[in-house]
Design a protein around this motif. Structure first.
Motif, PDB file in Angstrom:
ATOM      1  N   VAL A 148       0.849  -1.161  -0.126  1.00 40.29           N
ATOM      2  CA  VAL A 148       0.038  -0.082   0.026  1.00 40.29           C
ATOM      3  C   VAL A 148       0.895   1.280  -0.150  1.00 40.29           C
ATOM      4  O   VAL A 148       0.787   2.186  -0.939  1.00 40.29           O
ATOM      5  N   HIS A 149       1.944   1.529   0.952  1.00 42.08           N
ATOM      6  CA  HIS A 149       2.401   2.430   1.089  1.00 42.08           C
ATOM      7  C   HIS A 149       3.960   2.640   0.511  1.00 42.08           C
ATOM      8  O   HIS A 149       4.513   3.624   0.493  1.00 42.08           O
ATOM      9  N   ASN A 150       4.472   1.526   0.057  1.00 39.11           N
ATOM     10  CA  ASN A 150       5.845   1.471  -0.508  1.00 39.11           C
ATOM     11  C   ASN A 150       6.736   1.988   0.455  1.00 39.11           C
ATOM     12  O   ASN A 150       7.728   2.707  -0.014  1.00 39.11           O
ATOM     13  N   ALA A 151       6.512   1.956   1.716  1.00 36.69           N
ATOM     14  CA  ALA A 151       7.488   2.537   2.563  1.00 36.69           C
ATOM     15  C   ALA A 151       8.159   1.379   3.495  1.00 36.69           C
ATOM     16  O   ALA A 151       9.067   1.952   4.396  1.00 36.69           O
ATOM     17  N   GLY A 152       7.897   0.222   3.493  1.00 38.48           N
ATOM     18  CA  GLY A 152       8.439  -0.746   4.263  1.00 38.48           C
ATOM     19  C   GLY A 152       8.616  -2.210   3.524  1.00 38.48           C
ATOM     20  O   GLY A 152       9.733  -2.387   2.763  1.00 38.48           O
ATOM     21  N   ARG A 153       7.609  -2.959   3.621  1.00 31.71           N
ATOM     22  CA  ARG A 153       7.909  -4.493   2.940  1.00 31.71           C
ATOM     23  C   ARG A 153       8.090  -4.450   1.503  1.00 31.71           C
ATOM     24  O   ARG A 153       9.267  -5.104   1.253  1.00 31.71           O
ATOM     25  N   SER A 154       7.717  -3.734   0.692  1.00 35.39           N
ATOM     26  CA  SER A 154       7.901  -3.678  -0.734  1.00 35.39           C
ATOM     27  C   SER A 154       9.443  -3.079  -0.941  1.00 35.39           C
ATOM     28  O   SER A 154      10.115  -3.562  -1.959  1.00 35.39           O
ATOM     29  N   GLN A 155       9.694  -2.019  -0.210  1.00 32.36           N
ATOM     30  CA  GLN A 155      11.122  -1.327  -0.320  1.00 32.36           C
ATOM     31  C   GLN A 155      12.192  -2.520  -0.042  1.00 32.36           C
ATOM     32  O   GLN A 155      13.027  -2.485  -0.619  1.00 32.36           O
ATOM     33  N   MET A 156      11.817  -3.196   1.026  1.00 36.63           N
ATOM     34  CA  MET A 156      12.887  -4.174   1.545  1.00 36.63           C
ATOM     35  C   MET A 156      12.907  -5.381   0.602  1.00 36.63           C
ATOM     36  O   MET A 156      14.198  -5.700   0.186  1.00 36.63           O
ATOM     37  N   ALA A 157      11.859  -5.743   0.094  1.00 36.45           N
ATOM     38  CA  ALA A 157      12.011  -6.924  -0.776  1.00 36.45           C
ATOM     39  C   ALA A 157      12.752  -6.452  -2.104  1.00 36.45           C
ATOM     40  O   ALA A 157      13.594  -7.310  -2.780  1.00 36.45           O
ATOM     41  N   ALA A 158      12.303  -5.182  -2.642  1.00 40.21           N
ATOM     42  CA  ALA A 158      13.147  -4.886  -3.842  1.00 40.21           C
ATOM     43  C   ALA A 158      14.515  -4.757  -3.621  1.00 40.21           C
ATOM     44  O   ALA A 158      15.351  -4.869  -4.500  1.00 40.21           O
ATOM     45  N   ALA A 159      14.790  -3.980  -2.527  1.00 40.99           N
ATOM     46  CA  ALA A 159      16.255  -4.012  -2.231  1.00 40.99           C
ATOM     47  C   ALA A 159      17.194  -5.037  -2.253  1.00 40.99           C
ATOM     48  O   ALA A 159      18.101  -5.290  -2.515  1.00 40.99           O
ATOM     49  N   LEU A 160      16.381  -5.847  -1.491  1.00 37.49           N
ATOM     50  CA  LEU A 160      17.063  -7.358  -1.280  1.00 37.49           C
ATOM     51  C   LEU A 160      17.400  -8.162  -2.364  1.00 37.49           C
ATOM     52  O   LEU A 160      18.355  -8.740  -2.909  1.00 37.49           O
ATOM     53  N   LEU A 161      16.203  -7.940  -3.400  1.00 35.90           N
ATOM     54  CA  LEU A 161      16.260  -8.664  -4.591  1.00 35.90           C
ATOM     55  C   LEU A 161      17.308  -8.221  -5.241  1.00 35.90           C
ATOM     56  O   LEU A 161      18.141  -8.793  -6.191  1.00 35.90           O
ATOM     57  N   ASP A 162      17.341  -6.771  -5.524  1.00 33.94           N
ATOM     58  CA  ASP A 162      18.522  -6.201  -6.377  1.00 33.94           C
ATOM     59  C   ASP A 162      19.870  -6.684  -5.844  1.00 33.94           C
ATOM     60  O   ASP A 162      20.753  -6.799  -6.736  1.00 33.94           O
ATOM     61  N   HIS A 163      19.942  -6.471  -4.449  1.00 31.29           N
ATOM     62  CA  HIS A 163      21.457  -6.866  -3.766  1.00 31.29           C
ATOM     63  C   HIS A 163      21.770  -8.380  -4.466  1.00 31.29           C
ATOM     64  O   HIS A 163      22.879  -8.450  -4.484  1.00 31.29           O
ATOM     65  N   HIS A 164      20.803  -9.347  -4.034  1.00 33.36           N
ATOM     66  CA  HIS A 164      21.391 -10.493  -4.411  1.00 33.36           C
ATOM     67  C   HIS A 164      21.272 -10.862  -5.979  1.00 33.36           C
ATOM     68  O   HIS A 164      22.299 -11.852  -6.090  1.00 33.36           O
ATOM     69  N   ALA A 165      20.680 -10.341  -6.489  1.00 32.47           N
ATOM     70  CA  ALA A 165      20.651 -10.593  -8.084  1.00 32.47           C
ATOM     71  C   ALA A 165      21.846 -10.103  -8.750  1.00 32.47           C
ATOM     72  O   ALA A 165      22.110 -10.863  -9.845  1.00 32.47           O
ATOM     73  N   GLY A 166      22.431  -9.150  -8.407  1.00 38.09           N
ATOM     74  CA  GLY A 166      23.753  -8.401  -8.910  1.00 38.09           C
ATOM     75  C   GLY A 166      23.495  -8.338 -10.518  1.00 38.09           C
ATOM     76  O   GLY A 166      24.182  -8.489 -11.213  1.00 38.09           O
ATOM     77  N   GLY A 167      22.219  -7.345 -10.717  1.00 37.30           N
ATOM     78  CA  GLY A 167      22.032  -7.136 -12.174  1.00 37.30           C
ATOM     79  C   GLY A 167      21.416  -8.319 -13.077  1.00 37.30           C
ATOM     80  O   GLY A 167      21.110  -7.932 -14.213  1.00 37.30           O
ATOM     81  N   ARG A 168      21.118  -9.441 -12.367  1.00 34.49           N
ATOM     82  CA  ARG A 168      20.382 -10.426 -13.022  1.00 34.49           C
ATOM     83  C   ARG A 168      18.851 -10.349 -13.279  1.00 34.49           C
ATOM     84  O   ARG A 168      18.341 -11.024 -13.982  1.00 34.49           O
ATOM     85  N   VAL A 169      18.259  -9.290 -12.481  1.00 38.38           N
ATOM     86  CA  VAL A 169      16.872  -9.265 -12.390  1.00 38.38           C
ATOM     87  C   VAL A 169      16.562  -7.513 -12.385  1.00 38.38           C
ATOM     88  O   VAL A 169      17.398  -6.903 -11.709  1.00 38.38           O
ATOM     89  N   ILE A 170      15.859  -7.149 -13.235  1.00 34.50           N
ATOM     90  CA  ILE A 170      15.243  -5.727 -13.209  1.00 34.50           C
ATOM     91  C   ILE A 170      14.277  -5.642 -12.197  1.00 34.50           C
ATOM     92  O   ILE A 170      13.114  -6.307 -11.925  1.00 34.50           O
ATOM     93  N   VAL A 171      14.257  -4.612 -10.851  1.00 34.89           N
ATOM     94  CA  VAL A 171      13.410  -4.976  -9.921  1.00 34.89           C
ATOM     95  C   VAL A 171      13.062  -3.346  -9.694  1.00 34.89           C
ATOM     96  O   VAL A 171      13.642  -2.437  -9.907  1.00 34.89           O
ATOM     97  N   ARG A 172      11.590  -3.502  -9.358  1.00 33.31           N
ATOM     98  CA  ARG A 172      10.794  -2.285  -9.044  1.00 33.31           C
ATOM     99  C   ARG A 172       9.990  -2.390  -7.684  1.00 33.31           C
ATOM    100  O   ARG A 172       9.667  -3.581  -7.575  1.00 33.31           O
ATOM    101  N   SER A 173       9.617  -1.559  -7.164  1.00 28.73           N
ATOM    102  CA  SER A 173       8.782  -1.376  -5.922  1.00 28.73           C
ATOM    103  C   SER A 173       7.755  -0.139  -6.127  1.00 28.73           C
ATOM    104  O   SER A 173       7.994   0.859  -6.930  1.00 28.73           O
ATOM    105  N   ALA A 174       6.493  -0.242  -5.810  1.00 25.84           N
ATOM    106  CA  ALA A 174       5.424   0.822  -5.831  1.00 25.84           C
ATOM    107  C   ALA A 174       4.398   0.308  -4.863  1.00 25.84           C
ATOM    108  O   ALA A 174       4.121  -0.601  -4.335  1.00 25.84           O
ATOM    109  N   GLY A 175       3.593   1.500  -4.431  1.00 28.48           N
ATOM    110  CA  GLY A 175       2.481   1.526  -3.580  1.00 28.48           C
ATOM    111  C   GLY A 175       1.250   1.909  -4.328  1.00 28.48           C
ATOM    112  O   GLY A 175       1.528   2.990  -5.084  1.00 28.48           O
ATOM    113  N   SER A 176       0.124   1.494  -3.784  1.00 30.12           N
ATOM    114  CA  SER A 176      -1.100   1.880  -4.499  1.00 30.12           C
ATOM    115  C   SER A 176      -1.539   3.117  -3.708  1.00 30.12           C
ATOM    116  O   SER A 176      -2.260   4.224  -4.151  1.00 30.12           O
TER     117      SER A 176
END
Length: 135
Positions: free
Chosen positions: A10-38
């Protein structure tokens, strides 16, 4: 083809931000990552910033973003995290709903286990999206 993943809450201030940052970190450029909130918040949850900094991921430059139809259409996988029906649904997209506690109003001590649960889910997702080459 590089897989594209969108994390939505909903707010793109917690869960989705953590998930996007963690995936981006672990993927090392192998995945395009975005996050957003309604209904994006003004800023990222301070406890979320703190617990991510503790593991070397800096969210200080990140801002909550509004969910757009274009972001959903561009993604191969859309992961909702408590946004209910606010996320547009398009045929041919893979949708996952991660039931993860909302870190809003929680202390850093309460947010760490949420971060760790999201991290485990992100690592499992990455293994499915971009399998490690076998030697």
């Amino acid at each position: 083809m590089t897989p594209e993943v969108l994390f939505v809450c909903v707010h793109n201030a917690g869960r989705s931000q953590m998930a996007a940052a963690l995936l981006d970190h672990h993927a090392g450029g192998r995945v395009i990552v975005r996050s957003a909130g309604s209904a994006p918040a003004d800023t990222i949850n301070p406890a979320v910033r703190q617990v991510m900094a503790e593991i070397g991921i800096d969210l200080s430059r990140e801002q909550p973003k509004l969910l757009t139809t274009d972001a959903v259409q561009a993604s191969d996988v859309v992961i909702t995290m408590g946004c209910g029906d606010a996320c547009p649904v398009f045929p041919g997209k893979r949708y996952l709903d991660w039931q993860v506690p909302d870190p809003a109003g929680k202390s850093a001590d309460e947010v760490r286990p949420i971060r760790d649960e999201i991290d485990a889910r992100v690592r499992a997702l990455l293994a499915r999206l971009v399998p490690e080459p076998t030697v």
